[in-house]
Each structure stands twice: as C-alpha cells, then as structure tokens.
Scaffold this active site. Sequence first.
Site, short mmCIF file in Angstrom:
data_model
loop_
_atom_site.label_atom_id
_atom_site.label_comp_id
_atom_site.label_asym_id
_atom_site.label_seq_id
_atom_site.Cartn_x
_atom_site.Cartn_y
_atom_site.Cartn_z
N HIS A 1 -4.77 0.14 1.11
CA HIS A 1 -4.26 -1.03 1.83
C HIS A 1 -4.47 -2.31 1.01
O HIS A 1 -5.38 -2.40 0.19
CB HIS A 1 -4.85 -1.14 3.24
CG HIS A 1 -6.26 -1.61 3.35
ND1 HIS A 1 -7.05 -1.36 4.45
CD2 HIS A 1 -7.05 -2.33 2.50
CE1 HIS A 1 -8.23 -1.91 4.28
NE2 HIS A 1 -8.27 -2.50 3.12
N ASN B 1 -7.96 3.37 1.05
CA ASN B 1 -6.73 4.08 1.40
C ASN B 1 -5.49 3.39 0.82
O ASN B 1 -4.36 3.70 1.20
CB ASN B 1 -6.59 4.20 2.92
CG ASN B 1 -6.48 2.85 3.61
OD1 ASN B 1 -6.58 1.80 2.96
ND2 ASN B 1 -6.26 2.85 4.91
N ASP C 1 -6.06 -12.03 6.32
CA ASP C 1 -6.07 -11.30 7.59
C ASP C 1 -7.25 -11.73 8.44
O ASP C 1 -8.14 -12.44 7.96
CB ASP C 1 -6.08 -9.77 7.34
CG ASP C 1 -7.03 -9.35 6.21
OD1 ASP C 1 -7.96 -10.11 5.88
OD2 ASP C 1 -6.85 -8.25 5.67
N GLU D 1 -1.85 -1.21 6.25
CA GLU D 1 -2.36 0.14 6.14
C GLU D 1 -1.23 1.09 5.71
O GLU D 1 -0.05 0.71 5.74
CB GLU D 1 -2.91 0.59 7.51
CG GLU D 1 -4.03 -0.30 8.05
CD GLU D 1 -5.39 -0.06 7.37
OE1 GLU D 1 -5.44 0.44 6.23
OE2 GLU D 1 -6.41 -0.41 8.00
#
Length: 258
Positions: free
Chosen positions: A152, A150, A81, A157
């Site tokens: 991801h 979280n 990313d 996400e």
Amino acid sequence: MTMHHLQIGNGQTIPAAIFDDPREFGQFTAERIRDLIAGATRDVAICFATGATPLPVYERLVEMHAAGGVSFERVNAFLLDEYIGLPEGHEQSFATFMRRHLFDHVGLPAARFHAPNGRGYNPVEESRRYRETIDAVGGLDLTLLGIGPNGHIAFNEPGSRADEHVRLVALAPKTREANARFFGDLDQVPKHAITIGIADILASRRLILMATGAGKAEILERALRGPITPDVPASFLQTHPGELTLVADRAAAARLIA
Ligand code: PGA
C-alpha cells in the site's frame, strides 16, 4: 551513500539513493525538502507520510530548522491519510504524529496544516473537502511515501485503482496487524481511514518513496519492477509522469541493487 540510476518497469530509470546509515538517509531526504522550499518562488505544497520510515527525515528537518536552515512559513503541509474515529489528540492519530515529530518544531503556521478530519460524521463529504483543499493550493509539489508490507501507499490497499482520489477506505487486515504495535492491541486499531488516492499521488509533481529494512525488500522489488497491478498499489508509481526518487537503505534495496 551511493546514487543509482535504477531500472524500473516500463523501461524507465529513476534516481535511487541508497544508504547504510539511517542518519544519512534522513539527511539526504531532508535536504531535498529544504532545497525545494528554498528554490520555490511561491508557496510549496508537501504531503507528509507517517510511520517509522520517515522519522529520521523529520529529526533532521527539526535540527535544520533550529539551526536556521529551513523555514516552513511558505509551506502548505498535507497528510497522506488519517484514521477514522480516533478522538482529538489521540497519540496514534496521524495529525498528532506529524505535530509531535515535525510541525510543532519547525514553525509551520497552524493555518497551513491540512489534514483529513477523521472525527466528522460524514467521511465522504470530508474526503471531497480535503481533495478541494489540495486543488485550492494548486496541487502537491512533493509527496513523501512509505510502502506498506502489502504494497500500500498512503492507505491505498490492494484492490485500489489508479483513478481513485481522496476517499474513505477500509484497512486491510495486514495493515491493521502491522500497526497493532503502535496501539498495543489489534482491537484498538481503527478499521477505516480517509486516504488520498493513487490519482492524487500520481498528480504530485515529485514523489519520494522511502523504504528501510529487509522486511521491505520483496515488496519494493514487486512495486518497482513487477507488473503494474491493483494487487500492489505501489506498482502504479511506475506510471508517474514526474520525478520519482527512491530513498532506501541497503537492506530494503537488496533485491534491486547488486
Ligand atoms: P512504516 O509504514 O514506515 O511504519 O513501515 C509504511 C506504511 O505502512 O506505509
């Protein structure tokens, strides 16, 4: 180090290498990468993770390269990313991060470094181009993954689906807060990124999921043993048809291994 056959969801087991020492964690993972490269009869496509977790791996690869133990001349290197909107060479750009911690020190040919360009005017077009670049080398042989607090993986996400490919995404508030430490100030953290999708990750022939620290223990358990759900994007790893290996320290694996 202890090796485990870890029971995950879906009735599967995966190999899990669990470490007390970050240096050994790095060495083990670096050796898997070295062995993949050494054993390949053609170019190898590897997608690299940024973040704090893989740093010991990259340190060992740099050492191995200096000792003549690994060559990146036949590697096509990809990034998971990249942030949107950081200027070229910005310290927190993932391209800069990977150059600084690995690629500048292991002789990766410049033409073999592939990253989403987060400075273009058309991130949708750039996402398409990046996906085509992955396809053009025959897909990913190995993808290294960290896991966000979280759940991801890359910047997929919560809410991400298993059939999504490279795309423009908005970062979750929790992710921006977690990464504010690198920017000094939450306002400086970009709000968008280009990420490879869960579908691209699941298409990678091999996956290594890396996690260290007690702060990852709960999310790691949910990812590998909890329900498969977009709420925890890493839970889709349970459906990976290829080779998935967990490399973790004892603190991160505490809820998985007695
Ligand atoms: P970390 O990041 O390695 O810095 O914990 C992991 C991630 O957000 O994917």
